[in-house]
Design an enzyme around this catalytic site. Structure first.
Site, mmCIF file in Angstrom:
data_model
loop_
_atom_site.group_PDB
_atom_site.id
_atom_site.type_symbol
_atom_site.label_atom_id
_atom_site.label_comp_id
_atom_site.label_asym_id
_atom_site.label_seq_id
_atom_site.Cartn_x
_atom_site.Cartn_y
_atom_site.Cartn_z
ATOM 1 N N ASN A 62 14.544 -21.690 7.405
ATOM 2 C CA ASN A 62 15.700 -20.817 7.578
ATOM 3 C C ASN A 62 15.617 -19.636 6.627
ATOM 4 O O ASN A 62 15.046 -19.731 5.545
ATOM 5 C CB ASN A 62 17.011 -21.598 7.363
ATOM 6 C CG ASN A 62 17.474 -21.568 5.920
ATOM 7 O OD1 ASN A 62 18.100 -20.604 5.480
ATOM 8 N ND2 ASN A 62 17.169 -22.620 5.171
ATOM 9 N N PHE B 28 22.753 -16.631 3.044
ATOM 10 C CA PHE B 28 24.155 -16.880 2.640
ATOM 11 C C PHE B 28 25.153 -16.245 3.607
ATOM 12 O O PHE B 28 26.133 -15.617 3.185
ATOM 13 C CB PHE B 28 24.415 -16.363 1.220
ATOM 14 C CG PHE B 28 23.927 -17.254 0.112
ATOM 15 C CD1 PHE B 28 23.359 -18.490 0.363
ATOM 16 C CD2 PHE B 28 24.028 -16.844 -1.210
ATOM 17 C CE1 PHE B 28 22.903 -19.306 -0.674
ATOM 18 C CE2 PHE B 28 23.585 -17.647 -2.250
ATOM 19 C CZ PHE B 28 23.018 -18.879 -1.989
ATOM 20 N N ASN C 49 16.207 -27.632 -3.433
ATOM 21 C CA ASN C 49 16.438 -26.757 -2.291
ATOM 22 C C ASN C 49 15.139 -26.619 -1.494
ATOM 23 O O ASN C 49 14.182 -27.357 -1.707
ATOM 24 C CB ASN C 49 16.953 -25.395 -2.779
ATOM 25 C CG ASN C 49 17.846 -24.697 -1.766
ATOM 26 O OD1 ASN C 49 17.636 -24.798 -0.558
ATOM 27 N ND2 ASN C 49 18.835 -23.965 -2.246
ATOM 28 N N LYS D 166 21.782 -26.794 -8.400
ATOM 29 C CA LYS D 166 20.747 -27.027 -7.390
ATOM 30 C C LYS D 166 19.553 -26.137 -7.687
ATOM 31 O O LYS D 166 19.693 -24.911 -7.788
ATOM 32 C CB LYS D 166 21.283 -26.742 -5.984
ATOM 33 C CG LYS D 166 20.333 -27.195 -4.873
ATOM 34 C CD LYS D 166 21.025 -27.173 -3.528
ATOM 35 C CE LYS D 166 20.162 -27.804 -2.437
ATOM 36 N NZ LYS D 166 20.867 -27.871 -1.144
ATOM 37 N N SER E 89 18.231 -20.636 -3.555
ATOM 38 C CA SER E 89 17.892 -20.167 -2.215
ATOM 39 C C SER E 89 16.822 -19.084 -2.294
ATOM 40 O O SER E 89 16.942 -18.152 -3.090
ATOM 41 C CB SER E 89 19.129 -19.601 -1.513
ATOM 42 O OG SER E 89 18.752 -18.946 -0.318
ATOM 43 N N ASN F 297 16.332 -16.953 0.020
ATOM 44 C CA ASN F 297 16.680 -15.956 1.033
ATOM 45 C C ASN F 297 17.601 -14.853 0.550
ATOM 46 O O ASN F 297 17.999 -13.994 1.330
ATOM 47 C CB ASN F 297 17.310 -16.664 2.235
ATOM 48 C CG ASN F 297 16.362 -17.683 2.840
ATOM 49 O OD1 ASN F 297 15.184 -17.405 3.016
ATOM 50 N ND2 ASN F 297 16.866 -18.876 3.116
ATOM 51 N N THR F 298 17.967 -14.870 -0.716
ATOM 52 C CA THR F 298 18.694 -13.764 -1.338
ATOM 53 C C THR F 298 17.808 -13.206 -2.438
ATOM 54 O O THR F 298 17.447 -13.925 -3.372
ATOM 55 C CB THR F 298 20.040 -14.240 -1.920
ATOM 56 O OG1 THR F 298 20.864 -14.711 -0.851
ATOM 57 C CG2 THR F 298 20.750 -13.112 -2.640
#
Length: 351
Positions: free
Chosen positions: A109, A113, A238, A209, A171, A173-174
């Site tokens: 993915n 967010f 994660n 996390k 994450s 993805n940021t």
């Protein structure tokens, strides 16, 4: 369940994000497996002061906006984590941003967010089921000028409705979010979050996390800062940026990889953390949990509880009851009267 198997096959004919939306609607309508409380004297446990019916939890990301809590509260989980939530609503990254790696039983993915923001989250949590253990994954807005402050802001707004909260600096993805896992940045961020927690009127446990891609020095720094900060424990881990050994045509998609390909990597990180942290410092194992044996392996590697998400894409919600009941059997077969007795007994085999 035959019916659920047919339902999963049908869902897999849709693109993954559409299928996920359908699954959430099914939960809201009560059209999903709902075994209710799954527990036993062996499974019932306490983690960071949280009384859990069983140690099988739902990881953040499945119910990003807390729209299916009533259904999830009856699905057999010992605890549920919603979010991630940022101060302001944001759309996330362009679609497509979710990919099934069926050959690998994995998922990639790059949501970024996407969420409705803390005000919408607070209003939904205000009417949450009271018989479930519910936590919130805290995030930062992509365009924030002070990302560290965003985590505290969300906790201050939503914390009164929560049983626990999770600081998500892991994450992929940021952009540059994982930089907040550095020692000094992480210490400052957690200090701000704990100040917000202390202002809530109730001292809910706060977890951190982390990513599975930290090296040994990075893990050591995270463990040191976490234990000094006053947080309750660490969630490991994660998604990963690694792509080793994948067979799927989607293997090179940008984003975080989860599911079965992450199991060994995340479990090794968990075991190393178990050695680096105090015996009474809880760890929650997540990454590739898709069977009772894998949940049990995480516990034996050092986890007091586990979480899953990606496995539900392939196994459906009935997997939750299957894991809890299977874990109970495995503990009994090995002579354990309580799940806590098995925590960490195999950590040396993973490091």
């Amino acid at each position: 369940m035959i019916g659920e198997g047919l339902g999963l096959a049908l869902l897999h004919r849709f693109d993954p994000e559409t299928a996920h939306g359908i699954a959430l609607r099914a939960l809201r309508l009560g059209a999903a497996p709902c075994p209710g409380l799954v527990t036993s004297d062996r499974l019932r446990t306490q983690v960071a002061g949280l009384n859990l019916a069983n140690p099988i939890g739902l990881a953040a990301g499945f119910d990003k906006n807390a729209t299916a809590l009533q259904g999830l509260s009856r699905a057999g989980f010992g605890f549920i984590e919603v979010g991630a939530t940022t101060p302001r609503a944001q759309p996330g990254n362009p679609k497509p941003r979710l990919f099934r790696l069926s050959e690998d039983q994995g998922v990639i993915n790059r949501f970024g967010f996407n969420n409705d923001g803390m005000e919408a989250m607070a209003s939904r949590l205000a009417t949450r089921p009271r018989d479930a253990v519910i936590g919130l994954n805290l995030g930062a807005n992509k365009d924030s000028t002070d990302r560290a402050a965003d985590f505290a802001t969300v906790l201050a707004r939503c914390g009164v409705y929560l049983d626990f909260a999770t600081v998500n600096v892991s994450s992929p993805n940021t952009e540059r979010l994982r930089d907040l896992q550095g020692k000094d940045a992480l210490a400052a961020l957690l200090a701000g979050v704990m100040t917000a927690r202390n202002g809530l009127g109730k001292k809910i446990p706060v977890f951190l996390k982390i990513a599975p891609d930290l090296d040994d020095d990075g893990l050591k720094d995270v463990a040191e800062v976490a234990m000094a900060s006053g947080i309750a424990g660490i969630i490991a881990t994660n998604t990963t940026s690694a792509r080793d050994g994948l067979r799927s045509s989607h293997a090179q998609e940008v984003g975080g990889l989860s599911g079965q390909p992450l199991f060994e990597k995340s479990t090794r990180v968990l075991a190393r953390l178990s050695k680096l942290t105090a015996q009474d410092f809880p760890l929650i194992g997540v990454g590739g949990v898709g069977s009772a044996a894998q949940a049990y392996a995480k516990i034996r590697a050092g986890a007091s509880a586990v979480q899953l998400y990606s496995a539900l894409v392939y196994g459906g919600l009935s997997l939750v009851q299957e894991l809890a009941e299977g874990l109970d059997r495995l503990l009994a077969e090995d002579g354990f009267a309580h799940v806590s007795e098995a925590v960490g007994i195999d950590r040396d085999n993973w490091t």
